[in-house]
Scaffold this active site. Structure first.
Site, PDB file in Angstrom:
ATOM      1  N   HIS A   1     -12.938   4.348   8.116  1.00 14.57           N
ATOM      2  CA  HIS A   1     -11.722   4.511   7.311  1.00 14.57           C
ATOM      3  C   HIS A   1     -10.516   3.910   8.037  1.00 14.57           C
ATOM      4  O   HIS A   1      -9.602   3.389   7.412  1.00 14.57           O
ATOM      5  CB  HIS A   1     -11.430   6.000   7.069  1.00 14.57           C
ATOM      6  CG  HIS A   1     -12.428   6.663   6.176  1.00 14.57           C
ATOM      7  ND1 HIS A   1     -12.108   7.674   5.316  1.00 14.57           N
ATOM      8  CD2 HIS A   1     -13.747   6.454   5.999  1.00 14.57           C
ATOM      9  CE1 HIS A   1     -13.186   8.060   4.660  1.00 14.57           C
ATOM     10  NE2 HIS A   1     -14.191   7.341   5.078  1.00 14.57           N
TER      11      HIS A   1
ATOM     12  N   GLN B   1     -15.390  -7.465  16.354  1.00 13.29           N
ATOM     13  CA  GLN B   1     -16.405  -8.009  15.430  1.00 13.29           C
ATOM     14  C   GLN B   1     -15.851  -9.138  14.565  1.00 13.29           C
ATOM     15  O   GLN B   1     -16.544 -10.119  14.298  1.00 13.29           O
ATOM     16  CB  GLN B   1     -16.959  -6.876  14.556  1.00 13.29           C
ATOM     17  CG  GLN B   1     -18.026  -7.340  13.600  1.00 13.29           C
ATOM     18  CD  GLN B   1     -18.819  -6.189  13.029  1.00 13.29           C
ATOM     19  OE1 GLN B   1     -19.507  -5.488  13.745  1.00 13.29           O
ATOM     20  NE2 GLN B   1     -18.724  -5.984  11.731  1.00 13.29           N
TER      21      GLN B   1
ATOM     22  N   HIS C   1     -26.124  -3.070   9.764  1.00 14.58           N
ATOM     23  CA  HIS C   1     -26.532  -1.832   9.070  1.00 14.58           C
ATOM     24  C   HIS C   1     -25.918  -1.777   7.665  1.00 14.58           C
ATOM     25  O   HIS C   1     -26.161  -0.827   6.941  1.00 14.58           O
ATOM     26  CB  HIS C   1     -26.102  -0.619   9.886  1.00 14.58           C
ATOM     27  CG  HIS C   1     -24.609  -0.384   9.908  1.00 14.58           C
ATOM     28  ND1 HIS C   1     -23.684  -1.381  10.129  1.00 14.58           N
ATOM     29  CD2 HIS C   1     -23.871   0.744   9.721  1.00 14.58           C
ATOM     30  CE1 HIS C   1     -22.451  -0.879  10.087  1.00 14.58           C
ATOM     31  NE2 HIS C   1     -22.550   0.406   9.839  1.00 14.58           N
TER      32      HIS C   1
ATOM     33  N   TRP D   1     -19.753  -0.867   4.931  1.00 11.57           N
ATOM     34  CA  TRP D   1     -18.993  -1.705   4.008  1.00 11.57           C
ATOM     35  C   TRP D   1     -18.025  -2.642   4.731  1.00 11.57           C
ATOM     36  O   TRP D   1     -17.818  -3.785   4.329  1.00 11.57           O
ATOM     37  CB  TRP D   1     -18.261  -0.853   2.966  1.00 11.57           C
ATOM     38  CG  TRP D   1     -17.590  -1.709   1.938  1.00 11.57           C
ATOM     39  CD1 TRP D   1     -16.275  -1.712   1.610  1.00 11.57           C
ATOM     40  CD2 TRP D   1     -18.202  -2.720   1.104  1.00 11.57           C
ATOM     41  NE1 TRP D   1     -16.021  -2.643   0.631  1.00 11.57           N
ATOM     42  CE2 TRP D   1     -17.198  -3.268   0.302  1.00 11.57           C
ATOM     43  CE3 TRP D   1     -19.506  -3.198   0.974  1.00 11.57           C
ATOM     44  CZ2 TRP D   1     -17.433  -4.284  -0.626  1.00 11.57           C
ATOM     45  CZ3 TRP D   1     -19.758  -4.212   0.057  1.00 11.57           C
ATOM     46  CH2 TRP D   1     -18.731  -4.734  -0.732  1.00 11.57           C
ATOM     47  N   ASN D   2     -17.413  -2.162   5.831  1.00 11.97           N
ATOM     48  CA  ASN D   2     -16.496  -3.056   6.549  1.00 11.97           C
ATOM     49  C   ASN D   2     -17.260  -4.244   7.113  1.00 11.97           C
ATOM     50  O   ASN D   2     -16.820  -5.386   6.993  1.00 11.97           O
ATOM     51  CB  ASN D   2     -15.780  -2.304   7.676  1.00 11.97           C
ATOM     52  CG  ASN D   2     -14.893  -1.213   7.126  1.00 11.97           C
ATOM     53  OD1 ASN D   2     -13.929  -1.483   6.434  1.00 11.97           O
ATOM     54  ND2 ASN D   2     -15.248   0.030   7.397  1.00 11.97           N
ATOM     55  N   SER D   3     -18.418  -3.978   7.708  1.00  6.00           N
ATOM     56  CA  SER D   3     -19.216  -5.075   8.276  1.00  6.00           C
ATOM     57  C   SER D   3     -19.629  -6.038   7.169  1.00  6.00           C
ATOM     58  O   SER D   3     -19.611  -7.263   7.354  1.00  6.00           O
ATOM     59  CB  SER D   3     -20.460  -4.522   8.975  1.00  6.00           C
ATOM     60  OG  SER D   3     -20.071  -3.763  10.086  1.00  6.00           O
TER      61      SER D   3
ATOM     62  N   GLU E   1     -16.646  -8.094   6.181  1.00  4.38           N
ATOM     63  CA  GLU E   1     -16.273  -9.024   7.261  1.00  4.38           C
ATOM     64  C   GLU E   1     -17.250 -10.196   7.309  1.00  4.38           C
ATOM     65  O   GLU E   1     -16.870 -11.337   7.543  1.00  4.38           O
ATOM     66  CB  GLU E   1     -16.221  -8.260   8.596  1.00  4.38           C
ATOM     67  CG  GLU E   1     -15.052  -7.275   8.653  1.00  4.38           C
ATOM     68  CD  GLU E   1     -15.202  -6.174   9.699  1.00  4.38           C
ATOM     69  OE1 GLU E   1     -16.018  -6.318  10.631  1.00  4.38           O
ATOM     70  OE2 GLU E   1     -14.502  -5.148   9.575  1.00  4.38           O
TER      71      GLU E   1
HETATM   72  O1  UPG Z   1     -18.680  -3.937  18.234  1.00  5.92           O
HETATM   73  C1  UPG Z   1     -18.131  -3.669  17.162  1.00  5.92           C
HETATM   74  C2  UPG Z   1     -18.806  -3.096  16.062  1.00  5.92           C
HETATM   75  C3  UPG Z   1     -18.098  -2.815  14.912  1.00  5.92           C
HETATM   76  N1  UPG Z   1     -16.766  -3.074  14.869  1.00  5.92           N
HETATM   77  C4  UPG Z   1     -15.994  -2.740  13.655  1.00  5.92           C
HETATM   78  O2  UPG Z   1     -16.272  -1.417  13.258  1.00  5.92           O
HETATM   79  C5  UPG Z   1     -16.200  -1.317  11.858  1.00  5.92           C
HETATM   80  C6  UPG Z   1     -17.507  -0.712  11.393  1.00  5.92           C
HETATM   81  O3  UPG Z   1     -17.384  -0.344  10.051  1.00  5.92           O
HETATM   82  P1  UPG Z   1     -18.619  -0.306   9.046  1.00  5.92           P
HETATM   83  O4  UPG Z   1     -19.334  -1.571   9.075  1.00  5.92           O
HETATM   84  O5  UPG Z   1     -18.092   0.096   7.717  1.00  5.92           O
HETATM   85  O6  UPG Z   1     -19.611   0.743   9.644  1.00  5.92           O
HETATM   86  P2  UPG Z   1     -19.447   2.306  10.077  1.00  5.92           P
HETATM   87  O7  UPG Z   1     -18.590   2.408  11.235  1.00  5.92           O
HETATM   88  O8  UPG Z   1     -20.832   2.790  10.204  1.00  5.92           O
HETATM   89  O9  UPG Z   1     -18.741   2.953   8.776  1.00  5.92           O
HETATM   90  C7  UPG Z   1     -18.952   4.131   8.021  1.00  5.92           C
HETATM   91  O10 UPG Z   1     -17.901   4.051   7.036  1.00  5.92           O
HETATM   92  C8  UPG Z   1     -18.002   2.922   6.149  1.00  5.92           C
HETATM   93  C9  UPG Z   1     -16.777   2.932   5.244  1.00  5.92           C
HETATM   94  O11 UPG Z   1     -16.686   4.091   4.488  1.00  5.92           O
HETATM   95  C10 UPG Z   1     -19.306   2.978   5.367  1.00  5.92           C
HETATM   96  O12 UPG Z   1     -19.411   1.838   4.542  1.00  5.92           O
HETATM   97  C11 UPG Z   1     -20.473   3.045   6.345  1.00  5.92           C
HETATM   98  O13 UPG Z   1     -21.699   3.163   5.634  1.00  5.92           O
HETATM   99  C12 UPG Z   1     -20.297   4.230   7.286  1.00  5.92           C
HETATM  100  O14 UPG Z   1     -21.349   4.294   8.225  1.00  5.92           O
HETATM  101  C13 UPG Z   1     -15.993  -2.732  11.316  1.00  5.92           C
HETATM  102  O15 UPG Z   1     -14.635  -2.898  10.932  1.00  5.92           O
HETATM  103  C14 UPG Z   1     -16.308  -3.632  12.501  1.00  5.92           C
HETATM  104  O16 UPG Z   1     -15.507  -4.794  12.579  1.00  5.92           O
HETATM  105  C15 UPG Z   1     -16.098  -3.640  15.919  1.00  5.92           C
HETATM  106  O17 UPG Z   1     -14.894  -3.899  15.855  1.00  5.92           O
HETATM  107  N2  UPG Z   1     -16.818  -3.914  17.042  1.00  5.92           N
END
Ligand code: UPG
Length: 465
Positions: free
Chosen positions: A16, A342, A357, A360-362, A365
């Site tokens: 979030h 990332q 995985h 949604w953010n990944s 991106e």
């Molecule tokens: O080494 C890393 C790994 C990740 N990220 C960032 O971390 C965020 C990860 O977000 P996301 O891909 O959404 O995964 P989660 O952290 O697992 O997010 C949770 O929240 C999301 C938004 O509600 C849901 O879509 C996911 O399923 C839920 O697991 C992203 O912005 C990435 O850019 C980094 O900056 N560096």
């Protein structure tokens, strides 16, 4: 004097924080003042908050400033709501008394008590939805007229679920994990929270929901539920990696893990589109056996890889690189980091594939950077995202179609998917072409006059008091 003063209340989770910080920055760039609030515990964990004029941070105590360690999540939810409501009420009153009242409240998922408080003060609100519009639709249908239909279909894994306005047929395994009842401890707490959130939205007429997506990506899903005013304003990604309008905006500024050094230099040393980037986001912890299978596949596929393995937060977690049997070989052939930027990695020319995985953010991106994916979903809404990636946007292949009796995807299957995405064959080419197409459309949406840009400006006009 500001035309808009926003209060953004954030659920304390990395998923979030990143999009909400990006929204805050965009609102500031459009002339608003923004105050961002989350719990003291989360606020302290974020090491690199953005510093901008007219953006301030005001954390509040949910009663667990050192973190909530019990498994009684309902207790946390109720204390969070009580303390959060008191904080928001007092802040609205004090800002009004001091002559700079808030003009709009924005809150992330599961915090609909913010809207209750705002209603008492007749303040406009918007929810920031940090997952695809498709997921919002699925939950809406589940808690309204299609609940029994979905529950009935889930009983037979070979069934397909068809929901109005959604451009895809869903198998039970494509649904958000919370609806499948596979993890009773979490589901029994989360599902009622979502139900309450939808009940609260029902109280409002056409509630505004800012969605981290863009028009071209989910045109039908954004219109499927006509009770909602879904406003696509994404991708919410730092400008330097998207439209390039603000070259200083090079990070979300909301990391809760320590960043490792040397990723850019390492990527610089690799040929174009040769690297496999692997990350499972901020929450997932893979079982040890799954980590071993993934490690073997990465070693066998022959491509250099950059793998994010988070430091163990506590002893009960199994992820952690020292657990891996082939750690020396891994460190020779690839680079393992604790956490990286990332968005910077995905926009580097040497990255050719993202094993994700499907958080949604990944996903956003990756789409915005034009990087094809090996979709390796785990839980939450990730399996639905993987379905969209593979079957609707066609920018990736899904690895979890073949699991062994322990639910583990084995080395050979992971390697097959990696070779498909990285390979020079027809499939790899098609995925790269599609990824490039979505990269262009994502940028188009956020540039001045693009759909997301126009939507955010129209939202500002709409909430002007
Ligand atoms: O080494 C890393 C790994 C990740 N990220 C960032 O971390 C965020 C990860 O977000 P996301 O891909 O959404 O995964 P989660 O952290 O697992 O997010 C949770 O929240 C999301 C938004 O509600 C849901 O879509 C996911 O399923 C839920 O697991 C992203 O912005 C990435 O850019 C980094 O900056 N560096």
């Amino acid at each position: 004097m500001f035309r808009h003063r926003f209060l953004l209340i954030l659920y304390p989770a990395q998923g979030h924080i990143h999009p909400a910080f990006q929204l805050a920055k965009r609102l500031v760039s459009l002339g608003a003042h923004v105050t961002v609030s989350t719990t003291v515990h989360m606020h302290r964990r974020i090491t690199n908050k953005p510093t901008l004029p007219h953006l301030s941070f005001l954390p509040f105590s949910d009663g667990y400033d050192d973190g909530f360690t019990s498994s009684d999540f309902s207790l946390h939810a109720s204390v969070f709501k009580r303390r959060g409501s008191e904080f928001v009420t007092n802040l609205i009153l004090s800002n009004a008394q001091e002559g700079h009242p808030f003009t709009c409240l924005v809150y992330t998922t599961l915090l609909s008590w913010v809207a209750e408080v705002a209603r008492e003060f007749h303040l406009p609100t918007a929810m920031l939805w940090t997952q695809p519009a498709t997921i919002l639709d699925i939950f809406y249908y589940y808690f309204h007229e299609h609940g029994e239909y979905i529950k009935d279909k889930i009983k037979d894994p070979s069934c397909f679920i068809e929901l109005p306005g959604l451009p895809l047929l869903l198998a039970p395994r494509d649904l958000p994990s919370f609806l499948l009842g596979s993890n009773p401890t979490i589901d029994s707490f989360i599902v009622p929270m979502f139900e309450k959130m939808f009940y609260d939205l029902d109280v409002e007429t056409k509630p505004r929901i800012l969605v981290n997506t863009f028009e071209a990506l989910e045109a039908e899903a954004l219109r499927a539920v006509d009770k909602f005013n879904m406003i696509p304003i994404g991708p919410l990604i730092p400008s330097a990696f998207l439209d390039g309008k603000d070259t200083n905006d090079t990070s979300f500024g909301g990391d809760i893990f320590r960043l490792s050094n040397g990723c850019s230099e390492w990527l610089d040393s690799k040929p174009e589109m040769s690297v496999v980037y692997v990350s499972f986001g901020s929450l997932c912890v893979l079982p040890k056996t799954q980590m071993e299978e993934l490690a073997r596949a990465l070693l066998d596929c022959g491509s250099p890889f950059l793998w994010v393995i988070k430091e163990k937060e506590n002893k009960s977690q199994v992820e952690g690189k020292e657990e891996l049997s082939c750690i020396e070989e891994l460190e020779q052939k690839g680079k393992i980091v604790n956490w990286c930027s990332q968005v910077e990695v995905l926009s580097h020319g040497s990255v050719g594939c993202f094993v994700t995985h499907c958080g949604w953010n990944s996903t956003m991106e990756s789409l915005a950077s034009g990087v094809p994916m090996v979709a390796f979903p785990q839980w939450v809404e990730q399996k639905t995202n993987a379905k969209l990636i593979e079957d609707v946007w066609k920018t990736g292949v899904r690895v979890d179609k073949q699991v062994n009796e322990d639910g583990i995807v084995e080395n050979e299957e992971i390697r097959r998917c990696l070779e498909e995405v990285m390979g020079s064959g027809e499939k790899g080419q098609e995925l790269r072409n599609n990824a490039e197409k979505w990269r262009g459309l994502a940028r188009e949406a956020v540039k001045e006059g693009g759909s997301s840009d126009k939507n955010l400006r129209a939202f500002l006009d709409d909430v002007e008091v």
